[in-house]
Design an enzyme around this catalytic site. Structure first.
Site, mmCIF file in Angstrom:
data_model
loop_
_atom_site.group_PDB
_atom_site.id
_atom_site.type_symbol
_atom_site.label_atom_id
_atom_site.label_comp_id
_atom_site.label_asym_id
_atom_site.label_seq_id
_atom_site.Cartn_x
_atom_site.Cartn_y
_atom_site.Cartn_z
ATOM 1 N N ASP A 102 0.864 -1.181 0.000
ATOM 2 C CA ASP A 102 0.000 0.000 0.000
ATOM 3 C C ASP A 102 0.904 1.236 0.000
ATOM 4 O OD1 ASP A 102 -2.247 1.571 0.294
ATOM 5 O OD2 ASP A 102 -2.593 1.091 2.388
ATOM 6 N N LYS A 130 -1.569 -1.731 -4.346
ATOM 7 C CA LYS A 130 -2.398 -0.523 -4.462
ATOM 8 C C LYS A 130 -1.461 0.645 -4.783
ATOM 9 C CE LYS A 130 -4.802 -0.929 -0.400
ATOM 10 N NZ LYS A 130 -5.908 -0.784 0.584
ATOM 11 N N ARG A 164 -10.002 -13.196 7.385
ATOM 12 C CA ARG A 164 -8.822 -13.805 6.754
ATOM 13 C C ARG A 164 -9.146 -15.102 6.022
ATOM 14 N NH1 ARG A 164 -4.200 -11.112 8.547
ATOM 15 N NH2 ARG A 164 -4.192 -10.419 10.693
HETATM 16 P P1 IMP Z 1 2.045 -0.492 3.708
HETATM 17 O O1 IMP Z 1 3.145 -0.460 4.729
HETATM 18 O O2 IMP Z 1 1.193 0.760 3.752
HETATM 19 O O3 IMP Z 1 2.518 -0.825 2.316
HETATM 20 O O4 IMP Z 1 1.014 -1.563 4.195
HETATM 21 C C1 IMP Z 1 1.183 -2.868 4.016
HETATM 22 C C2 IMP Z 1 0.397 -3.650 5.042
HETATM 23 O O5 IMP Z 1 -0.824 -2.996 5.400
HETATM 24 C C3 IMP Z 1 -0.004 -4.964 4.448
HETATM 25 O O6 IMP Z 1 0.964 -5.940 4.699
HETATM 26 C C4 IMP Z 1 -1.325 -5.244 5.113
HETATM 27 O O7 IMP Z 1 -1.115 -5.935 6.303
HETATM 28 C C5 IMP Z 1 -1.906 -3.893 5.413
HETATM 29 N N1 IMP Z 1 -2.900 -3.464 4.389
HETATM 30 C C6 IMP Z 1 -2.773 -2.486 3.463
HETATM 31 N N2 IMP Z 1 -3.864 -2.363 2.711
HETATM 32 C C7 IMP Z 1 -4.724 -3.307 3.169
HETATM 33 C C8 IMP Z 1 -6.052 -3.711 2.768
HETATM 34 O O8 IMP Z 1 -6.685 -3.188 1.822
HETATM 35 N N3 IMP Z 1 -6.591 -4.742 3.476
HETATM 36 C C9 IMP Z 1 -5.967 -5.360 4.519
HETATM 37 N N4 IMP Z 1 -4.723 -5.024 4.902
HETATM 38 C C10 IMP Z 1 -4.112 -4.001 4.246
#
Ligand code: IMP
Ligand code: MG
Length: 173
Positions: A102, A130, A164
């Site tokens: 994300d 995303k 999950r």
């Molecule tokens: P980042 O550090 O923002 O890239 O987030 C990554 C982590 O956030 C992932 O490993 C997920 O655990 C959680 N995450 C991000 N988007 C989602 C979503 O749409 N659904 C569920 N978990 C998410």
């Protein structure tokens, strides 16, 4: 259990794509073992399916746990290593297996952490991406699906630890 959700990617679409990813990964590694580093908890189903889709490559599976989200839908921006690997990775091919990228904060933290341990190679596979929300650029080698900026659950992904176990990937409305 599925009320208030709608299917974004069905279980059969996921299965087909996971097989393609495994085939692609197998083409890229001529020598094993390849260590699949599953980032808990979100990637536990993805890594189980991916690992079983390999036909030729010697594969080992290890786990790490990271938390960054707490109970909400938005990242806290803080990454915490809650469970480290229990094997050294120096000199080995490493593939980090994530459920979703994300902001990129989690994976850039993890990549930096593992690079210090001198693996032979280090790459990332994520089931979902995303791209709209990226804050930290991360070089992801294998991506299952690029999805819009919606909160998704199922196939390992949770909202406050629920959902999950769903077979499809669903948007939480
Ligand atoms: P980042 O550090 O923002 O890239 O987030 C990554 C982590 O956030 C992932 O490993 C997920 O655990 C959680 N995450 C991000 N988007 C989602 C979503 O749409 N659904 C569920 N978990 C998410
Ligand atoms: Mg995760």
């Amino acid at each position: 259990m599925t009320a208030g959700t709608r299917v974004l990617i069905s279980s059969s679409q996921i299965a087909a794509r996971v097989n393609e990813l495994a085939a692609e990964i197998e083409r890229d590694y001529t020598d094993g073992p390849l260590y699949l580093i599953s980032v808990l908890k979100g990637s536990f189903i993805f890594v189980a399916d991916l690992a079983r889709a390999f036909r030729r490559l010697q594969v080992r599976i290890e786990f790490m746990a990271i938390s960054s989200y707490g109970q909400g839908q938005t990242s806290s921006g803080q990454v915490k290593l809650t469970r480290d690997l229990d094997v050294p990775i120096e000199g080995h091919h490493i593939l980090i297996v994530e459920d979703i990228i994300d902001s990129g904060v989690t994976l850039s933290y993890l990549k930096r952490l593992l690079e210090h341990r001198k693996p032979k190679s280090l790459a990332i596979a994520t089931l979902l991406d995303k791209p709209e929300k990226r804050v930290q650029p991360v070089d992801v080698k294998y991506t299952g699906f690029r999805i819009p900026d919606e909160f998704v659950v199922g196939y390992g992904l949770d909202f406050a630890e629920d959902y999950r176990n769903l077979s499809d990937i669903r948007i939480l409305d």
